[in-house]
Design a protein around this motif. Structure first.
Motif, short mmCIF file in Angstrom:
data_model
loop_
_atom_site.label_atom_id
_atom_site.label_comp_id
_atom_site.label_asym_id
_atom_site.label_seq_id
_atom_site.Cartn_x
_atom_site.Cartn_y
_atom_site.Cartn_z
N PHE A 1 -8.88 -5.25 3.96
CA PHE A 1 -7.69 -5.96 4.43
C PHE A 1 -7.92 -6.82 5.67
O PHE A 1 -6.99 -7.41 6.21
N ARG B 1 0.00 13.35 0.62
CA ARG B 1 -1.45 13.55 0.79
C ARG B 1 -1.75 14.81 1.59
O ARG B 1 -2.85 15.36 1.52
N GLU C 1 -15.05 1.70 3.81
CA GLU C 1 -14.01 2.24 2.95
C GLU C 1 -13.27 1.08 2.30
O GLU C 1 -12.45 0.41 2.93
N ARG D 1 0.53 7.06 -7.97
CA ARG D 1 -0.70 7.71 -7.51
C ARG D 1 -0.49 9.22 -7.42
O ARG D 1 0.63 9.70 -7.51
N ASP E 1 -7.34 11.23 0.82
CA ASP E 1 -6.35 10.30 0.28
C ASP E 1 -5.95 10.67 -1.15
O ASP E 1 -6.54 11.54 -1.78
N ASP E 2 -4.96 9.94 -1.63
CA ASP E 2 -4.48 10.10 -3.00
C ASP E 2 -5.49 9.53 -4.00
O ASP E 2 -6.45 8.87 -3.62
N VAL F 1 0.84 -1.21 0.00
CA VAL F 1 0.00 0.00 0.00
C VAL F 1 0.87 1.26 0.00
O VAL F 1 0.60 2.22 -0.70
C1 GLC Z 1 -4.96 2.14 -0.74
C2 GLC Z 1 -5.88 1.40 0.14
C3 GLC Z 1 -6.83 2.34 0.78
C4 GLC Z 1 -6.09 3.49 1.40
C5 GLC Z 1 -5.12 4.15 0.49
C6 GLC Z 1 -4.28 5.13 1.24
O1 GLC Z 1 -5.67 2.68 -1.79
O2 GLC Z 1 -6.60 0.44 -0.56
O3 GLC Z 1 -7.55 1.65 1.73
O4 GLC Z 1 -6.99 4.47 1.73
O5 GLC Z 1 -4.31 3.19 -0.06
O6 GLC Z 1 -3.53 5.88 0.35
#
Ligand code: GLC
Ligand code: GLC
Length: 628
Positions: free
Chosen positions: A272, A505, A310, A434, A381-382, A209
């Motif tokens: 997860f 982020r 989420e 990302r 988040d990204d 991740v």
């Molecule tokens: C990934 C995970 C997600 C989290 C993210 C954080 O996309 O799947 O759960 O929010 O990373 O950057």
């Protein structure tokens, strides 16, 4: 009298338990039935549920009943969400109380308080590394103050959402500390290994991740003599959900928070939660059993509460989180519509809505039962380019090339790009890049202002209003990230903050600009334009009953490449929503619009008639229209 009430309360509990029995016991049987302490676990769980119900404040029990009578409360068009970090928005919880009028003015009825439970000190992954689930982050205030805030929201008919991080705790959590000291009971709360053998075997199929700053999925602690599962950061220890005790602990916490006046629990990183050798350990069937059982627990002891799951996963993997298939109507009430978000940014960059139309029409059903989407354009988040090679190929594109293009475009490197963004977690092995960046900066405002490009500024404003009109009409609860109603640009101060510098982020988690708020009434600044445009969109959303999330959403295909369109299938007639993703005029034939069910030729968004010329509806650059 008091006795009579207690009896009625007991009866309500018994009825709710009976109603939800098929949703909870078979799940727990399948998950934990072979555990030696299963019977004790069942008895304890029942006790926990009853205790939480008995402790539930009277006004929340009243809300439970109210929502029993109005089960669609969260699907109505008056729902509109706003997401912020308490300190960045208003300093602390008391400050939040002073700012509620501003949110009401904007049309907000739902607040997501970004992680606000006591985090570990220092870098806490934006609060997602929790060391005490029963305490508010002392920097924000106390639990008593939090309850004052939720009561104030309730009095205004607003809802409160908070994060329940249940995939992991901070390594500073009391359970983790006991585990680190060698307490076997608590070591079983986590996934700890004495040798690297199993971690290595799991790692063969796991994805990373945070490959940049937290590579791998396990951390070796030589002083503990353990390898510990850490999917996210080193300080976030994954919980062992195969241990029923963990389930019990989280239920206690969940209901404790529910009883503080929380309406929506955002269950973090749920994909997860269950591990299986030889898989990616994401979205395993047990995850859905756990989530259905957790949902049933809320429905029994705090039924006013709903769950937002989420799960940022591929479209086909995401639907079960909304309770499709065998969990129909019984899992999450809300889940993030990650695909809608990704496709918005994709279509904006390419000025081509074919992929968007393909993905949203093939992978998502028209209607959902007792569930809906959290629709959003930006969050904390990204953005990951979750576009599969198959979907790209279906419209004649190459998946890797498209994803690579989007990263370059939004980082700002691509010639002609309007965006200013930052890379996040570049993964050399997979080519995955990302993107971080605020709505305004990714939509072109920062660059246009820097260049003094007046037309560019105007286009950026229109792109933002396009996005807000899209999430307000697609079906679901639109969630606006704080500042996106004011076109706040990227915030580069994270680069000078030691605990944030590794995490881009933070570029899109700015501090609220109260000066921009104060100045929103005068002037035609981009910030004021976006504010009034957003406020108008939310007001019109409230006025258009057909946008209720219970009504179906059917993607349709007009004969204009840069236009994305869908029908909202209301019993009172179709609302045809059109979005021009280009900076050029586009034309839609009136006949086509009428064939989609439009009869009045009225735009419910502007609340003006739709003008036609020679049988065509002309859509200006980045136009958005809700035709009835
Ligand atoms: C990934 C995970 C997600 C989290 C993210 C954080 O996309 O799947 O759960 O929010 O990373 O950057
Ligand atoms: C979620 C959050 C993300 C966090 C991760 C780990 O995906 O959205 O910000 O980093 O979980 O808790």
């Amino acid at each position: 009298m008091a006795k009579a009430t207690a009896t009625a309360d007991d009866e309500i509990f018994a009825l709710r338990l009976e109603r939800s029995a098929p949703d909870i016991w078979p799940m727990l049987d399948a998950l934990y039935g072979r555990h030696p302490a299963f019977d004790a676990f069942r008895a304890n769980l029942l006790k926990t549920l009853k205790k939480a119900w008995d402790a539930r404040p009277v006004d929340l029990k009243r809300l439970d009943l109210k929502r029993d009578l109005e089960p669609d409360w969260f699907q109505r068009p008056d729902m509109a969400g706003y997401v912020f970090y308490i300190d960045r928005f208003a300093g602390n919880l008391r400050g939040v109380l002073d700012k509620l009028d501003y949110l009401t003015d904007l049309g907000i009825t739902y607040i997501h308080f970004m992680p606000c439970l006591k985090p570990r000190p220092g870098d806490s992954d934006g609060g997602y590394s929790v060391m005490d689930y029963r305490q508010i982050n002392p920097a924000y205030g106390t639990m008593a103050e939090f309850e004052q805030v939720t009561a104030a929201l309730r009095a205004r008919g607003m809802s409160a959402c908070i994060d329940l991080v249940l995939n992991h705790t901070a390594k500073e959590h009391a359970w983790a500390k006991k585990a680190a000291k060698g307490d076997a009971r608590y070591q079983d709360y986590y996934l700890m290994f004495d040798t690297p053998e199993m971690p290595d075997r799991y790692s063969e199929t796991l994805v990373e991740v945070f490959p940049d700053n937290a590579p791998g999925n396990f951390t070796h602690y030589p002083d503990l003599g353990k390898w510990i599962w850490t999917t996210f950061n080193e300080h976030q220890w994954d919980l062992n959900w195969a241990n029923p005790q963990v389930f019990l602990e989280i239920v206690e916490i969940m209901l404790h928070l529910a009883n503080r006046g929380v309406d929506v629990l955002r269950l973090d990183a749920v994909a997860f939660m269950w591990k299986r050798l030889g898989t990616r350990c994401q979205s395993e069937p047990e995850v859905h059993m756990l989530l259905q059982a957790l949902r049933a627990c809320s429905r029994i002891a705090a039924p006013a509460v709903i769950h937002l799951e989420e799960a940022i996963v591929a479209p086909s993997e995401m639907l079960p989180y909304l309770g499709r298939g065998q969990h129909d109507g019984k899992e999450g009430n809300l889940a993030y519509h990650n695909s809608l978000m990704v496709q918005f940014w994709g279509a904006l960059a390419t000025r081509d809505t074919r992929l968007m139309g393909h993905v949203l029409s093939t992978h998502f059903p028209e209607t959902l039962r007792n569930a809906t989407y959290a629709t959003y354009i930006r969050c904390h988040d990204d953005i990951g380019w979750a576009v599969t090679d198959e979907d790209a190929a279906a419209v004649g594109m190459s998946g890797p090339a498209h994803r690579g293009f989007l990263s370059e475009f939004y980082e700002g490197g691509f010639p002609g790009s309007f965006a200013t963004g930052a890379l996040f977690q570049v993964n050399e092995a997979t080519g995955d890049k990302r993107i971080s960046g605020s709505f305004a900066s990714l939509a072109g405002l920062e660059q246009a202002q820097k260049l003094g490009d007046v037309a560019g500024v105007e286009m950026a404003v229109q792109r933002m209003l396009l996005g807000h009109a899209l999430i307000a009409s697609f079906g679901g609860i639109p969630l606006i990230y704080m500042g996106d109603e004011l076109a706040l640009p990227n915030d580069y101060s994270y680069l000078d903050t030691p605990e944030h510098v590794h995490d881009s982020r933070w570029i899109h988690r700015p501090r609220m600009d109260w000066q921009a708020v104060a100045q929103r009434h005068d002037g035609t600044s981009p910030s004021a334009q976006v504010f009034w445009g957003t406020r108008h969109i939310l007001a019109r959303r409230r006025a258009v009953a057909g946008l209720h999330a219970g009504n179906g959403t059917r993607v349709v295909f007009p004969d204009a490449g840069g236009v994305f369109a869908f029908q909202r299938l209301a019993p009172t007639g179709v609302v045809l929503c059109l979005f021009n993703f280009t900076e050029h005029w586009q034309h839609i034939s009136e006949d086509w619009a009428r064939a989609q069910g439009v009869s009045l030729m009225h735009d419910a968004l502007s609340d003006h008639p739709v003008e036609t010329h020679h049988g065509a509806v002309a859509l200006p650059p980045y136009a958005r229209v809700w035709m009835v």
